[in-house]
Design a protein around this motif. Structure first.
Motif, PDB file in Angstrom:
ATOM      1  N   LYS A 153       0.833  -1.214   0.000  1.00 32.49           N
ATOM      2  CA  LYS A 153       0.000   0.000   0.000  1.00 32.49           C
ATOM      3  C   LYS A 153       0.864   1.258   0.000  1.00 32.49           C
ATOM      4  O   LYS A 153       0.634   2.179  -0.789  1.00 32.49           O
ATOM      5  CB  LYS A 153      -0.925   0.015   1.235  1.00 32.49           C
ATOM      6  CG  LYS A 153      -1.767  -1.229   1.406  1.00 32.49           C
ATOM      7  CD  LYS A 153      -2.651  -1.157   2.633  1.00 32.49           C
ATOM      8  CE  LYS A 153      -1.907  -1.088   3.950  1.00 32.49           C
ATOM      9  NZ  LYS A 153      -1.173  -2.317   4.313  1.00 32.49           N
ATOM     10  N   SER A 154       1.856   1.289   0.896  1.00 32.69           N
ATOM     11  CA  SER A 154       2.714   2.473   0.967  1.00 32.69           C
ATOM     12  C   SER A 154       3.510   2.650  -0.318  1.00 32.69           C
ATOM     13  O   SER A 154       3.670   3.760  -0.824  1.00 32.69           O
ATOM     14  CB  SER A 154       3.673   2.379   2.147  1.00 32.69           C
ATOM     15  OG  SER A 154       2.954   2.323   3.351  1.00 32.69           O
ATOM     16  N   THR A 155       4.007   1.541  -0.840  1.00 30.41           N
ATOM     17  CA  THR A 155       4.762   1.605  -2.082  1.00 30.41           C
ATOM     18  C   THR A 155       3.907   2.209  -3.195  1.00 30.41           C
ATOM     19  O   THR A 155       4.358   3.084  -3.945  1.00 30.41           O
ATOM     20  CB  THR A 155       5.213   0.193  -2.488  1.00 30.41           C
ATOM     21  OG1 THR A 155       5.981  -0.360  -1.425  1.00 30.41           O
ATOM     22  CG2 THR A 155       6.028   0.219  -3.763  1.00 30.41           C
ATOM     23  N   MET A 203      -2.436  10.059   1.892  1.00 32.04           N
ATOM     24  CA  MET A 203      -2.286   9.929   3.340  1.00 32.04           C
ATOM     25  C   MET A 203      -1.980   8.478   3.674  1.00 32.04           C
ATOM     26  O   MET A 203      -2.763   7.577   3.375  1.00 32.04           O
ATOM     27  CB  MET A 203      -3.566  10.380   4.053  1.00 32.04           C
ATOM     28  CG  MET A 203      -4.009  11.770   3.648  1.00 32.04           C
ATOM     29  SD  MET A 203      -5.574  12.238   4.405  1.00 32.04           S
ATOM     30  CE  MET A 203      -4.991  13.209   5.772  1.00 32.04           C
ATOM     31  N   ASP A 204      -0.830   8.254   4.294  1.00 32.99           N
ATOM     32  CA  ASP A 204      -0.392   6.902   4.605  1.00 32.99           C
ATOM     33  C   ASP A 204      -0.647   6.599   6.075  1.00 32.99           C
ATOM     34  O   ASP A 204       0.121   6.999   6.931  1.00 32.99           O
ATOM     35  CB  ASP A 204       1.097   6.741   4.267  1.00 32.99           C
ATOM     36  CG  ASP A 204       1.507   5.277   4.253  1.00 32.99           C
ATOM     37  OD1 ASP A 204       0.708   4.438   4.712  1.00 32.99           O
ATOM     38  OD2 ASP A 204       2.611   4.984   3.777  1.00 32.99           O
ATOM     39  N   GLU A 205      -1.732   5.910   6.370  1.00 31.06           N
ATOM     40  CA  GLU A 205      -2.126   5.594   7.743  1.00 31.06           C
ATOM     41  C   GLU A 205      -1.958   6.806   8.658  1.00 31.06           C
ATOM     42  O   GLU A 205      -1.227   6.747   9.648  1.00 31.06           O
ATOM     43  CB  GLU A 205      -1.299   4.404   8.264  1.00 31.06           C
ATOM     44  CG  GLU A 205      -1.410   3.199   7.351  1.00 31.06           C
ATOM     45  CD  GLU A 205      -0.909   1.911   8.013  1.00 31.06           C
ATOM     46  OE1 GLU A 205      -1.015   1.817   9.237  1.00 31.06           O
ATOM     47  OE2 GLU A 205      -0.445   1.021   7.298  1.00 31.06           O
ATOM     48  N   PRO A 206      -2.631   7.899   8.347  1.00 29.24           N
ATOM     49  CA  PRO A 206      -2.348   9.155   9.060  1.00 29.24           C
ATOM     50  C   PRO A 206      -2.763   9.121  10.523  1.00 29.24           C
ATOM     51  O   PRO A 206      -2.317   9.965  11.293  1.00 29.24           O
ATOM     52  CB  PRO A 206      -3.180  10.188   8.288  1.00 29.24           C
ATOM     53  CG  PRO A 206      -4.292   9.402   7.694  1.00 29.24           C
ATOM     54  CD  PRO A 206      -3.702   8.056   7.360  1.00 29.24           C
TER      55      PRO A 206
HETATM   56 MG   LIG Z   1       2.746   1.069   4.920  1.00 23.49          MG
END
Ligand SMILES: [Mg+2]
Ligand SMILES: Nc1ncnc2c1ncn2[C@@H]1O[C@H](COP(=O)(O)OP(=O)(O)O)[C@@H](O)[C@H]1O
Lengths: 321, 271
Positions: free
Chosen positions: B63-65, B191-194
């Motif tokens: 997901k982050s990638t 937004m990455d797991e904000p």
């Molecule tokens: Mg991640």
């Protein structure tokens, strides 16, 4: 703290018999005495040196007079002339020159290595600089004598064709010292820059910061204290360097006419004069007075860097940068 | 497992969805950190304007990638290769003459852990404006205020704009980071797991904010919290082992998943 308390945890591992416990306690006591002895030795040696330096230095100042020692322009111990200005000027100009030609470029090289070089290149660069920092100063001095001094001579001929020179002088000394202190300054700056959290770099990049903007606006402000400390450290090292400078400064005991004229520095002059200075004579005491100047430089640098470090620790947790 | 490899993403058609314009279009995106293994593979998905798109999936599924490839943040990592295409308003952001720095001014990002600069609250928000070359003090002041209002932080900080951003609470710091991203008026906000490092009350504030912000900026939010995805998003995509298994209307995806992996995941059978 007492011996029993120190031995406590170890003693419990031993069988609960009288013999081994006693032996452990005796051993602990011996080690403790030895360690205290080592600590005391270093402390006493330092205090003794400082006391001796202070006593001899003050006697030298009393004999010659502070104003003559600081502002007199003739250094001629054989004629009882102790004008220290050429030595002081030589030391400070060559050290400041070294900071300008060596330490400041090293600082920017650190920014380049940490912010722009690839992740594979940076460690390689760091290793190389660690090696460079470990080369003995006599090697630097010798190389400078063979290559740098002739180069300075040619340069001087181009700049001022009518005067002769050997190439020895403040220009050669500054360049040499600059090259010598650059690796250390670079490594210290690199340490400081590598402590910038990558989250801050990411934040800047994600807001559209170019690598250069990120370096100037995030990384340098975050690590400036460490970099200033590195510059001061480089200055102190340049001011104290003896061997290498002696090989390129020319050894003339007078103020230089320009950067290409032979002159002298505090530390090189001490080396040259000490063979002829009988202990407890003015000639010897005055040399200690001059080394007090170097001591003051070191103390100022140490206090200054400590202040910056402490301020940095507090600022990081409370105040905005 | 073999099943996963053959699955391709299917976009569920949903008549109830409002008519939309496409903000970003991702096609066959593959990202590798090293030559041997891809972190995400053949991802095809669209980001609509004025929507919150949630991305869910187990830890390590990419997901982050994926998120970082939407604003070219992966470029800052050595050795990353990206194939496939990502378009922003129809223009490829991995094109030969595209400056990643300019892409990031249009596609903002908020990270998992709040990362305010060790500067004042005001300077944190003004940072993006300053590096974009804005010099006018009045413009900067008004944009900073607007961004702080948009991120629901203005009332809490208006009397201490020149205090350090690090003096704020965790939730406030994260909203400061949102304000900082909004100040440069991005078109998409990633937004990455904000809220993953925040307490429930701070999390609720962030969720509330996300729901409101979609009116001014398209949002792609990664979350490992499925309730959160259901609360804030219009569409949800499910990632599994580097692939986008399916993407569609959030309610549909949670009530009637198309794929077996999705169902297993949302019913808590793994992850
Ligand atoms: Mg991640
Ligand atoms: N900087 C990196 N270098 C190498 N591999 C990475 C890096 N970041 C992530 N990965 C790998 O890529 C895969 C996907 O990671 P990530 O995108 O962080 O997943 P998620 O955000 O869904 O937890 C993982 O296998 C992870 O180990």
């Amino acid at each position: 703290m007492n011996i029993a308390a120190t031995a406590g945890p170890k003693a419990e591992q031993e069988p609960r018999e009288h013999g081994p416990i006693t032996r452990v306690r005796v051993l602990d006591g011996v080690i403790r005495v030895a360690l205290v002895g080592c600590g005391a030795f270093v402390l006493i040696a330092t205090i003794a040196i400082l006391l001796f330096l202070g006593r001899a230095g003050v006697r030298g100042i009393q004999a010659v007079g502070i104003s003559q020692l600081i502002s007199g322009v003739l250094w001629k111990p054989e004629a009882d002339l102790f004008g220290g200005l050429p030595l002081i000027v030589g030391t400070f100009v060559s050290a400041i020159g070294a900071v300008i030609v060596g330490a400041i470029p090293a600082m920017f090289a650190a920014v380049w290595a940490n912010e722009f070089a690839s992740k594979a290149l940076c460690p390689l660069y760091r290793r190389t600089m660690e090696v460079a920092a470990a080369i003995p100063s006599v090697v630097y001095g010798w190389l400078a004598l063979v290559y740098l001094v002739p180069a300075m001579e040619s340069l001087a001929h181009v700049i001022r064709p009518n005067q002769t020179t050997s190439g020895e002088g403040l220009a050669a000394a500054s360049l040499l010292l600059g090259i010598m202190i650059a690796p250390t300054v670079l490594l210290l700056s690199l340490d400081s820059l590598s402590r910038v959290p990558s989250a801050l770099r990411d934040a800047s990049a994600a807001l559209g910061g170019s690598p250069w903007q990120t370096a100037m606006r995030v990384c340098l402000p975050h690590s400036w204290r460490g970099i200033v400390i590195a510059l001061f450290f480089g200055f102190a090292r340049a001011a104290g360097e003896t061997m290498a400078v002696q090989m390129v400064i020319g050894g003339a005991r007078k103020l230089p006419g320009d950067l290409f004229s032979p002159t002298t520095t505090i530390s090189t002059q001490i080396v040259m004069d000490m063979q002829n200075a009988m202990p407890n004579t003015t000639g010897s005491n005055v040399l200690f007075s001059m080394s007090l100047v170097l001591l003051v430089v070191s103390v100022v640098v140490v206090l200054f860097t400590r202040g910056l470090t402490r301020q940095g620790r507090q600022g990081r947790s409370r105040r905005p940068a | 497992m073999t099943n996963v490899i053959t699955v391709t993403a299917r976009t569920q058609s949903n008549p109830k969805l409002e008519p939309h314009t496409t903000k970003m279009r991702v096609k066959d995106l593959t990202v590798c950190y090293s030559a041997e293994k891809s972190a995400i593979r053949d991802v095809t998905i669209e980001v609509h304007d004025k929507e919150v798109l949630a991305l869910i999936g187990p830890s390590g599924c990419g997901k982050s990638t994926f998120l970082r490839s939407l604003n070219r943040m992966n470029d800052t990592i050595d050795g990353v290769t990206v194939t496939g295409s990502v378009e922003l308003d129809g223009e490829p952001i991995y094109g030969p003459n595209v400056d990643p720095v300019l892409v990031r001014r249009r596609v903002g990002m908020v990270f998992q852990r709040s990362n305010p600069f060790p500067k004042s609250i005001f300077e944190n928000v003004a940072y993006g404006l300053r590096i974009a070359g804005e010099k006018d003090r009045f413009t900067i002041m008004s944009k900073v205020e607007r961004a702080l209002r948009q991120s629901a932080l203005w009332d809490e900080v208006k009397d201490r704009l020149h205090d350090s951003g690090l003096g704020l609470s965790g939730g406030q710091q994260q909203r400061l980071c949102i304000a900082r991203a909004l100040a440069v008026e991005p078109e998409v906000l990633l937004m990455d797991e904000p809220a993953s490092a925040l307490d429930p009350i701070a999390t609720a504030k962030i969720e509330d904010l996300v729901s409101k912000l979609r009116k001014i900026v398209a949002i792609v939010i990664v979350t490992h919290n499925m309730q959160q995805a259901a609360r804030v998003s219009q569409r949800t995509g499910f990632f599994y082992m580097g692939r986008l298994v399916e993407v569609g209307d959030t309610m549909n995806l949670f009530m009637r998943p198309r794929e077996r992996e999705t169902e297993d995941y949302i019913t808590g059978r793994f992850g």
